[in-house]
Design a protein around this motif. Structure first.
Motif, PDB file in Angstrom:
ATOM      1  N   LEU A  43       1.017  -1.196  -0.065  1.00 47.28           N
ATOM      2  CA  LEU A  43       0.048   0.017   0.016  1.00 47.28           C
ATOM      3  C   LEU A  43       1.044   1.111  -0.260  1.00 47.28           C
ATOM      4  N   GLU A  44       1.887   1.181   0.825  1.00 46.53           N
ATOM      5  CA  GLU A  44       2.864   2.180   0.755  1.00 46.53           C
ATOM      6  C   GLU A  44       3.592   2.705  -0.745  1.00 46.53           C
ATOM      7  N   ARG A  45       3.856   1.669  -1.479  1.00 48.96           N
ATOM      8  CA  ARG A  45       4.476   1.891  -2.587  1.00 48.96           C
ATOM      9  C   ARG A  45       3.491   2.371  -3.576  1.00 48.96           C
ATOM     10  N   LYS A  46       2.080   1.868  -3.272  1.00 48.53           N
ATOM     11  CA  LYS A  46       1.225   2.439  -4.497  1.00 48.53           C
ATOM     12  C   LYS A  46       0.876   3.882  -4.206  1.00 48.53           C
ATOM     13  N   LEU A  47       0.830   4.149  -3.081  1.00 49.11           N
ATOM     14  CA  LEU A  47       0.707   5.617  -2.743  1.00 49.11           C
ATOM     15  C   LEU A  47       1.849   6.584  -3.138  1.00 49.11           C
ATOM     16  N   LYS A  48       3.034   6.003  -2.558  1.00 52.49           N
ATOM     17  CA  LYS A  48       4.383   7.125  -2.681  1.00 52.49           C
ATOM     18  C   LYS A  48       4.639   6.882  -4.325  1.00 52.49           C
ATOM     19  N   LYS A  49       4.331   6.117  -4.845  1.00 56.90           N
ATOM     20  CA  LYS A  49       4.413   6.154  -6.338  1.00 56.90           C
ATOM     21  C   LYS A  49       3.631   7.229  -6.972  1.00 56.90           C
ATOM     22  N   GLN A  50       2.360   7.602  -6.295  1.00 56.94           N
ATOM     23  CA  GLN A  50       1.794   8.845  -7.006  1.00 56.94           C
ATOM     24  C   GLN A  50       2.290  10.192  -6.491  1.00 56.94           C
ATOM     25  N   GLY A  51       3.440  10.212  -5.711  1.00 55.91           N
ATOM     26  CA  GLY A  51       4.013  11.293  -5.297  1.00 55.91           C
ATOM     27  C   GLY A  51       3.640  11.836  -3.891  1.00 55.91           C
ATOM     28  N   ILE A  52       2.740  10.907  -3.305  1.00 58.54           N
ATOM     29  CA  ILE A  52       2.245  11.290  -1.874  1.00 58.54           C
ATOM     30  C   ILE A  52       3.298  10.934  -0.778  1.00 58.54           C
ATOM     31  N   LYS A  53       3.783  12.090  -0.541  1.00 60.75           N
ATOM     32  CA  LYS A  53       4.803  11.800   0.701  1.00 60.75           C
ATOM     33  C   LYS A  53       4.085  11.534   2.140  1.00 60.75           C
ATOM     34  N   GLY A  54       5.009  11.145   3.052  1.00 58.40           N
ATOM     35  CA  GLY A  54       4.631  10.596   4.279  1.00 58.40           C
ATOM     36  C   GLY A  54       5.635  10.095   5.128  1.00 58.40           C
ATOM     37  N   THR A  55       5.433   9.461   6.338  1.00 55.93           N
ATOM     38  CA  THR A  55       6.129   8.763   7.200  1.00 55.93           C
ATOM     39  C   THR A  55       6.553   7.318   6.712  1.00 55.93           C
ATOM     40  N   PRO A  56       7.702   6.720   7.004  1.00 55.98           N
ATOM     41  CA  PRO A  56       7.996   5.560   6.439  1.00 55.98           C
ATOM     42  C   PRO A  56       7.329   4.519   7.341  1.00 55.98           C
ATOM     43  N   TYR A  57       6.891   3.110   6.805  1.00 62.06           N
ATOM     44  CA  TYR A  57       6.288   2.148   7.759  1.00 62.06           C
ATOM     45  C   TYR A  57       7.011   1.587   8.931  1.00 62.06           C
ATOM     46  N   LYS A  58       6.644   1.623  10.076  1.00 60.27           N
ATOM     47  CA  LYS A  58       7.364   0.833  11.307  1.00 60.27           C
ATOM     48  C   LYS A  58       6.596  -0.153  11.701  1.00 60.27           C
ATOM     49  N   LEU A  59       6.915  -1.470  11.653  1.00 56.52           N
ATOM     50  CA  LEU A  59       6.296  -2.726  11.944  1.00 56.52           C
ATOM     51  C   LEU A  59       5.477  -2.556  13.177  1.00 56.52           C
ATOM     52  N   LEU A  60       4.076  -2.956  12.835  1.00 60.88           N
ATOM     53  CA  LEU A  60       3.038  -2.856  13.797  1.00 60.88           C
ATOM     54  C   LEU A  60       2.665  -1.705  14.334  1.00 60.88           C
ATOM     55  N   VAL A  61       3.402  -0.784  15.146  1.00 61.90           N
ATOM     56  CA  VAL A  61       3.098   0.269  15.790  1.00 61.90           C
ATOM     57  C   VAL A  61       2.854   1.721  14.921  1.00 61.90           C
ATOM     58  N   GLY A  62       3.415   1.575  13.435  1.00 57.38           N
ATOM     59  CA  GLY A  62       3.308   2.607  12.820  1.00 57.38           C
ATOM     60  C   GLY A  62       3.698   4.026  13.438  1.00 57.38           C
ATOM     61  N   ASP A  63       2.956   5.196  13.436  1.00 54.79           N
ATOM     62  CA  ASP A  63       3.445   6.681  13.971  1.00 54.79           C
ATOM     63  C   ASP A  63       2.527   6.692  15.216  1.00 54.79           C
ATOM     64  N   MET A  64       2.028   5.628  15.905  1.00 52.05           N
ATOM     65  CA  MET A  64       1.349   5.812  17.267  1.00 52.05           C
ATOM     66  C   MET A  64       1.811   6.391  18.381  1.00 52.05           C
ATOM     67  N   LYS A  83      -0.370  19.005   2.124  1.00 48.29           N
ATOM     68  CA  LYS A  83      -1.957  18.813   2.358  1.00 48.29           C
ATOM     69  C   LYS A  83      -2.378  17.524   1.982  1.00 48.29           C
ATOM     70  N   ILE A  84      -1.822  16.855   1.173  1.00 55.66           N
ATOM     71  CA  ILE A  84      -2.177  15.566   0.874  1.00 55.66           C
ATOM     72  C   ILE A  84      -0.992  14.782   1.291  1.00 55.66           C
ATOM     73  N   SER A  85      -1.078  14.159   2.319  1.00 52.82           N
ATOM     74  CA  SER A  85       0.187  13.265   2.805  1.00 52.82           C
ATOM     75  C   SER A  85      -0.463  12.225   3.671  1.00 52.82           C
ATOM     76  N   MET A  86       0.798  11.240   4.057  1.00 56.43           N
ATOM     77  CA  MET A  86       0.193   9.898   4.765  1.00 56.43           C
ATOM     78  C   MET A  86       1.346   9.837   6.087  1.00 56.43           C
ATOM     79  N   PHE A  87       0.470   8.949   6.983  1.00 57.27           N
ATOM     80  CA  PHE A  87       1.323   8.545   8.184  1.00 57.27           C
ATOM     81  C   PHE A  87       0.471   7.077   8.428  1.00 57.27           C
ATOM     82  N   TRP A  88       1.034   6.551   9.548  1.00 59.07           N
ATOM     83  CA  TRP A  88       0.807   5.000   9.900  1.00 59.07           C
ATOM     84  C   TRP A  88      -0.273   4.959  10.970  1.00 59.07           C
TER      85      TRP A  88
END
Length: 520
Positions: free
Chosen positions: A36-57, A95-100
């Motif tokens: 999912l991360e690859r599909k979103l970042k391929k479209q130029g969406i920036k955000g935090t990298p995935y961290k196993l299980l906990v993400g950004d919580m 303004k269009i960005s992602m986190f986990w």
């Protein structure tokens, strides 16, 4: 020999099952999130990298805890304190960005035009995200439903919130307001001024109003139910602040047992109220003039009109019970939060307080406002809209893609959470100008649609098909309470007030809302 073969086969089977289980776990916690991360970042969406299980919580909780540990100056620049994590992501990645959110990617959409596409999504590919079992114990009504079930409930509940029906509830609002006004007069009791924490006071009045409006003559019983539900809300919020462990709610701890007992007791009492109201309506002993009777009437009427259908067209008693729970949760939390921030802000801005009072006295005098009078309170409406902009009770809307869908130029795969950050958009200078952080009710002088550069930038009650069904109810109630307070009291902020907005279920004053009230 046969035993050896069987043993070997059994071992191979266990090995295969183990590998399959390991593969499923690896797919769930690593391959799927990374895909999912690859599909979103391929479209130029920036955000935090995935961290196993906990993400950004962990980072999110740390930032919120730090922000809430200290108050801020008397300013309306509150985003950094209320929602520091989302603000940080948007400032850093756009303004269009992602986190986990754990192992689920969460896409922030801070563009009103894209947000409009999300809220008006007609294919049904975007729905409410899965809800924590801890929330489901509070209510399973309209706000948590999707698809055909949501459409049926919405259609059957709608008539109860038509303006014509709400007109008849204005005297009910007035009864609760008068009780509060009389109580405040006793508090002042010939003093020049009296300090009052208006937050619990307005919560109490909002509860009383929704109790009367929902249950009519049975409101005392409804009130008792709602008191138990308030205890359940406190216990649920407390549990949600801790790390959620699947299945832990079934462990018979003292608090888990109390939550379950409260839920059973509330449901049982509500079922009794609903069944009694149903019988009273059938025998002509009860008028159809409160939310519960209107809902029962609409449901039974729908069943009669579609009696030939093989599907059930009305709501079951259990479903009506759940909707009654929602009446309370949504009906008092939102309005009491709106009114509390209105008191605080008008105490900060005496010029606007005086303008509002002059309008109320000009239109209503010292008489109780009726429906007609409330519709003519233009300045009061402007003030309430500006409070909803600066201090929206709900700071963000949450959705999830159930199927791959296209929003603007972005193709969002299934399984992605979407955040529409109400608070951030309401404070964004791009849509509200350089004075976005200032209290300026006159920006709404020509209505909501002309207040900002994009009228979708104002959405305290959401937009589209899922616009809050109780919007008119909440605004009429807020106008009535505010008008009656302004008729009898002036407001001044107490030196003991600490400006510390935070969000639990709604945006609230963390340390209360201490205001000096002076009787006029």
């Amino acid at each position: 020999m046969d035993d050896l073969v069987l043993h070997s086969l059994g071992f191979s089977l266990l090995l295969l099952l183990g590998l399959y289980g390991t593969g499923r776990i690896a797919y769930s916690i690593w391959w799927k999130p990374k895909s999912l991360e690859r599909k979103l970042k391929k479209q130029g969406i920036k955000g935090t990298p995935y961290k196993l299980l906990v993400g950004d919580m962990k980072n999110c909780i740390r930032m919120i805890t730090e922000a809430w540990s200290k108050p801020i100056n008397l300013t309306h620049q509150i985003v950094q304190r209320v929602d520091p994590f989302t603000l940080n992501i948007v400032q850093k990645y756009g303004k269009i960005s992602m986190f986990w959110n754990g192992k689920t990617p969460r896409l922030i959409i801070s563009d009103p035009e894209l947000m409009k596409e999300v809220l008006y999504n007609k294919q049904g590919h975007i729905q409410k995200p899965p809800v924590s079992p801890l929330i489901l114990i509070l209510a399973r009504g309209l706000t948590l439903l999707d698809g055909e079930k949501w459409a049926l409930h919405r259609r059957l509940i709608n008539p109860a919130f038509h303006l014509e029906k709400l007109k008849g509830m204005i005297p009910v609002f007035a009864i609760s307001c008068k009780e509060m006004i009389e109580q405040w007069k006793k508090m002042v009791n010939h003093q020049e001024a009296c300090e009052v924490d208006v937050w619990p006071e307005l919560q109490k009045t909002a509860k009383d109003i929704i109790s009367r409006a929902a249950f009519g003559s049975n409101y005392e019983e409804g009130k008792k139910i709602f008191q138990l539900q308030q205890e359940l809300v406190v216990l649920t919020v407390e549990a949600m602040r801790t790390l959620y462990i699947p299945g832990f709610r079934f462990v018979p701890t003292k608090k888990n047992q109390r939550r379950n007992k409260l839920n059973i007791e509330i449901t049982s009492m509500l079922r009794d109220v609903v069944e009694r109201k149903q019988n009273e309506m059938r025998t002509g002993q009860s008028r159809v003039d409160d939310l519960l009777s209107l809902l029962l009437h609409s449901s039974e009427q729908n069943s009669s009109e579609n009696a030939s259908s093989t599907k059930s067209n009305g709501l079951t008693i259990e479903e009506i019970v759940e909707e009654c729970k929602v009446f309370y949760l949504a009906g008092q939390e939102t309005t009491s939060a709106l009114l509390t921030w209105t008191m605080i802000v008008l105490a900060m801005h005496p010029d606007w307080q005086e303008k509002a009072r002059e309008e109320v006295l000009q239109i209503c005098g010292k008489k109780e406002p009726d429906f007609e009078a409330l519709t003519h309170l233009k300045i009061v409406t402007m003030i309430l809209n500006e409070i909803l902009r600066l201090y929206p009770p709900v700071i963000a809307l949450y959705q999830q893609t159930h199927k791959e869908t296209k929003i603007g130029d972005i193709t969002i795969p299934a399984g992605v959470d979407l955040t529409l950050p109400t608070l951030l958009i309401h404070h964004d200078p791009e849509f509200w100008g350089d004075d976005a952080e200032e209290f300026r009710p006159d920006r709404f002088s020509e209505g909501v649609s002309k207040a900002s550069k994009d009228h979708f930038a104002f959405f305290p009650f959401s937009w589209g098909p899922r616009t809050c069904i109780g919007q008119n109810f909440a605004m009429l109630e807020a106008k009535m309470v505010l008008a009656m307070i302004l008729q009898h009291f002036s407001l001044e902020l107490s030196p003991s007030y600490i400006h510390a907005p935070c969000t639990v279920m709604t945006m609230q004053p963390q340390h209360g809302a201490q205001v000096f009230i002076r009787q006029l």
